[in-house]
Design an enzyme around this catalytic site. Structure first.
Site, PDB file in Angstrom:
ATOM      1  N   HIS A   1       0.794  -8.310  33.278  1.00 10.79           N
ATOM      2  CA  HIS A   1       1.780  -8.999  32.089  1.00 10.79           C
ATOM      3  C   HIS A   1       2.989  -7.006  32.984  1.00 10.79           C
ATOM      4  O   HIS A   1       2.671  -6.282  33.607  1.00 10.79           O
ATOM      5  CB  HIS A   1       2.245  -8.720  31.345  1.00 10.79           C
ATOM      6  CG  HIS A   1       1.277  -8.026  29.996  1.00 10.79           C
ATOM      7  ND1 HIS A   1      -0.054  -7.536  30.115  1.00 10.79           N
ATOM      8  CD2 HIS A   1       1.963  -7.326  29.331  1.00 10.79           C
ATOM      9  CE1 HIS A   1      -0.069  -6.723  29.144  1.00 10.79           C
ATOM     10  NE2 HIS A   1       1.162  -6.652  29.181  1.00 10.79           N
TER      11      HIS A   1
ATOM     12  N   ASP B   1       9.368 -11.185  24.901  1.00 10.25           N
ATOM     13  CA  ASP B   1       8.505 -10.424  24.179  1.00 10.25           C
ATOM     14  C   ASP B   1       8.419 -10.331  22.025  1.00 10.25           C
ATOM     15  O   ASP B   1      10.225 -10.542  21.732  1.00 10.25           O
ATOM     16  CB  ASP B   1       8.880  -9.151  24.587  1.00 10.25           C
ATOM     17  CG  ASP B   1       7.083  -8.371  24.170  1.00 10.25           C
ATOM     18  OD1 ASP B   1       6.594  -7.584  25.323  1.00 10.25           O
ATOM     19  OD2 ASP B   1       7.454  -7.170  22.862  1.00 10.25           O
TER      20      ASP B   1
ATOM     21  N   TYR C   1      -5.173  -6.882  27.929  1.00 10.14           N
ATOM     22  CA  TYR C   1      -5.425  -6.717  29.745  1.00 10.14           C
ATOM     23  C   TYR C   1      -5.494  -8.219  30.663  1.00 10.14           C
ATOM     24  O   TYR C   1      -6.243  -8.406  30.373  1.00 10.14           O
ATOM     25  CB  TYR C   1      -7.166  -6.754  29.697  1.00 10.14           C
ATOM     26  CG  TYR C   1      -7.067  -4.744  29.310  1.00 10.14           C
ATOM     27  CD1 TYR C   1      -6.899  -3.648  30.248  1.00 10.14           C
ATOM     28  CD2 TYR C   1      -7.174  -4.431  27.717  1.00 10.14           C
ATOM     29  CE1 TYR C   1      -7.334  -2.548  29.661  1.00 10.14           C
ATOM     30  CE2 TYR C   1      -6.920  -3.279  27.333  1.00 10.14           C
ATOM     31  CZ  TYR C   1      -6.971  -1.706  28.159  1.00 10.14           C
ATOM     32  OH  TYR C   1      -6.967  -0.858  28.286  1.00 10.14           O
TER      33      TYR C   1
ATOM     34  N   HIS D   1       6.344  -5.483  32.022  1.00 19.10           N
ATOM     35  CA  HIS D   1       7.816  -6.123  31.130  1.00 19.10           C
ATOM     36  C   HIS D   1       9.217  -5.088  31.051  1.00 19.10           C
ATOM     37  O   HIS D   1       9.449  -4.665  32.602  1.00 19.10           O
ATOM     38  CB  HIS D   1       8.132  -4.340  29.896  1.00 19.10           C
ATOM     39  CG  HIS D   1       5.819  -4.644  28.804  1.00 19.10           C
ATOM     40  ND1 HIS D   1       5.583  -4.469  27.965  1.00 19.10           N
ATOM     41  CD2 HIS D   1       4.942  -4.185  29.722  1.00 19.10           C
ATOM     42  CE1 HIS D   1       4.467  -4.314  28.518  1.00 19.10           C
ATOM     43  NE2 HIS D   1       4.342  -3.945  28.914  1.00 19.10           N
TER      44      HIS D   1
HETATM   45  P1  M7G Z   1       0.510  -4.154  26.466  1.00 14.48           P
HETATM   46  O1  M7G Z   1       1.320  -3.442  27.703  1.00 14.48           O
HETATM   47  O2  M7G Z   1      -0.493  -5.054  26.606  1.00 14.48           O
HETATM   48  O3  M7G Z   1       0.987  -3.121  25.045  1.00 14.48           O
HETATM   49  O4  M7G Z   1       2.242  -4.736  26.480  1.00 14.48           O
HETATM   50  P2  M7G Z   1       1.666  -3.007  24.176  1.00 14.48           P
HETATM   51  O5  M7G Z   1       1.267  -4.078  23.002  1.00 14.48           O
HETATM   52  O6  M7G Z   1       0.954  -1.675  22.820  1.00 14.48           O
HETATM   53  O7  M7G Z   1       2.849  -2.450  24.921  1.00 14.48           O
HETATM   54  C1  M7G Z   1       2.114  -6.444  25.435  1.00 14.48           C
HETATM   55  C2  M7G Z   1       3.225  -6.892  25.463  1.00 14.48           C
HETATM   56  O8  M7G Z   1       3.188  -8.551  24.666  1.00 14.48           O
HETATM   57  C3  M7G Z   1       3.556  -6.354  24.085  1.00 14.48           C
HETATM   58  O9  M7G Z   1       5.118  -5.768  24.352  1.00 14.48           O
HETATM   59  C4  M7G Z   1       3.713  -6.999  22.805  1.00 14.48           C
HETATM   60  O10 M7G Z   1       4.940  -6.987  22.125  1.00 14.48           O
HETATM   61  C5  M7G Z   1       3.315  -8.520  23.622  1.00 14.48           C
HETATM   62  N1  M7G Z   1       3.460  -9.415  22.718  1.00 14.48           N
HETATM   63  C6  M7G Z   1       2.191  -9.170  22.002  1.00 14.48           C
HETATM   64  N2  M7G Z   1       1.794 -10.556  21.427  1.00 14.48           N
HETATM   65  C7  M7G Z   1       1.162 -10.366  20.204  1.00 14.48           C
HETATM   66  C8  M7G Z   1       2.879 -11.375  21.542  1.00 14.48           C
HETATM   67  C9  M7G Z   1       2.851 -12.444  21.526  1.00 14.48           C
HETATM   68  O11 M7G Z   1       2.118 -13.662  21.100  1.00 14.48           O
HETATM   69  N3  M7G Z   1       4.366 -13.282  21.932  1.00 14.48           N
HETATM   70  C10 M7G Z   1       4.832 -12.452  22.916  1.00 14.48           C
HETATM   71  N4  M7G Z   1       6.184 -13.198  23.469  1.00 14.48           N
HETATM   72  N5  M7G Z   1       4.712 -11.242  23.209  1.00 14.48           N
HETATM   73  C11 M7G Z   1       3.645 -11.066  22.613  1.00 14.48           C
END
Ligand code: M7G
Length: 328
Positions: free
Chosen positions: A265, A194, A262, A267
């Protein structure tokens, strides 16, 4: 509507990642070597618990706003040994005071031991700035009707770019970071570290991204997706065990509702790491999700799902306009 003040970084929000901006000539990521060109505008959030600051500003000679997130990282156990620079004269102590057997010091260690994890978002939209600002939030009990009438139309209009997700799935970005890939188009996924993870085992944080592009969130999941969810759980656990030596029982494996992005995915975090977004109002354990769907195939189409919304989010306004806040 119940209200609480939380850093919005930990709640559902948009992110409007611009399409492939990382490849454009305006992208700061092509050239940046230090932060000397960064002109600070605002401290959006100074989180003393997480030892992180969220800054907005601009970069000289680059268009658009930027967000810079600086976070002091956890100690890496592999650096704590008698050969490391912590325990040589390359680092030095400055005494603050001594009292009987107690001494208080500042320790100036070699700079490589003092890495600051840095995330830069550029060009950042106004919504990114909202996402990382402290603001008033509310919990909404989302019934299926509220989802279909208000939240879903909002998502369709306001959904932020998933370009970074597609870049991973298409091996255009982060391909060297892929930890595991199951190429099956229906039940397969890619596992990557992440963005929030700085690499120490103690804060392990990986993301399993589904190959399927038509599953927005928990709300869409039915028994049709059980093989996918089980595959992610089984293979994700196995990969983490083989690569990082952690058992499945040491992992917190969960989905967010609402997510920021959306596209389905999951975690995967080390259980002892209190990552952002693990609180009751947002995290849904994958095992629970699987079990709920096994009990009732359309559980997530029927259940009321609470979620947190920021007061300056258009969704909050839409909920207010429909009088949702008065009903709750
Ligand atoms: P989410 O549950 O959609 O929302 O998780 P959140 O960001 O509010 O937790 C998306 C997850 O993708 C998060 O844990 C982000 O840290 C991770 N993430 C976001 N971006 C833009 C990237 C990225 O470019 N690369 C990676 N590897 N992870 C990302």
């Amino acid at each position: 509507m119940a209200t609480l003040d939380v850093p919005s970084e930990s709640i559902a929000s948009d992110s409007n990642y611009s399409e492939n901006t990382s490849n454009s000539s305006n992208s700061i990521h092509n050239t940046i070597k230090d932060l000397s060109d960064f002109k600070l505008k605002n401290i959006l959030q100074n989180n003393s618990n997480r030892k992180s600051v969220y800054l907005s500003g601009t970069f000289d000679s680059k268009e658009g706003d930027a967000i810079v997130i600086l976070e002091k990282t956890a100690f890496a156990e592999e650096n704590l040994n008698n050969d490391s620079d912590y325990f040589t004269d390359k680092s030095h102590l400055e005494k603050i005071f001594q009292n009987d057997i107690y001494g208080d010091y500042k320790y100036f260690t070699r700079s490589k031991l003092n890495t600051i994890k840095t995330t830069i978002i550029h060009p950042a939209t106004e919504k990114h700035i909202f996402k990382y600002s402290i603001q008033k939030c509310h919990i909404v009990d989302e019934t299926p009707q509220i989802y279909n009438d208000i939240v879903l139309p909002y998502l369709t209009d306001e959904q932020f770019s998933l370009q970074w997700v597609y870049n991973i799935l298409e091996h255009k970005s982060e391909s060297e970071r892929i930890v595991f890939e199951d190429v099956d188009p229906v039940n397969g996924f890619i596992m990557v570290p992440d963005l929030k993870w700085s690499g120490e085992i103690d804060t392990l944080y990986l993301l399993a991204i589904s190959n399927r592009r038509n599953i927005k969130s928990l709300r869409d999941l039915t028994q049709e997706h059980l093989p996918l969810l089980k595959n992610i759980r089984e293979k994700g656990i196995e990969v983490i065990k083989n690569k990082y030596g952690l058992e499945g029982t040491q992992l917190r494996i969960y989905l967010h509702y609402q997510p920021s992005f959306y596209h389905l995915h999951v975690h995967f975090c080390y259980l002892k790491h209190e990552a952002p977004g693990i609180l009751a109002e947002r995290a849904h354990l994958l095992s629970n999700v699987i079990s709920n769907i096994e009990l009732l195939p359309d559980y997530y189409q029927k259940v009321t799902l609470p979620f947190v919304v920021r007061e300056n989010d258009k969704l909050f306004l839409a909920l207010e306009q429909k009088g949702i806040s008065k009903k709750l």
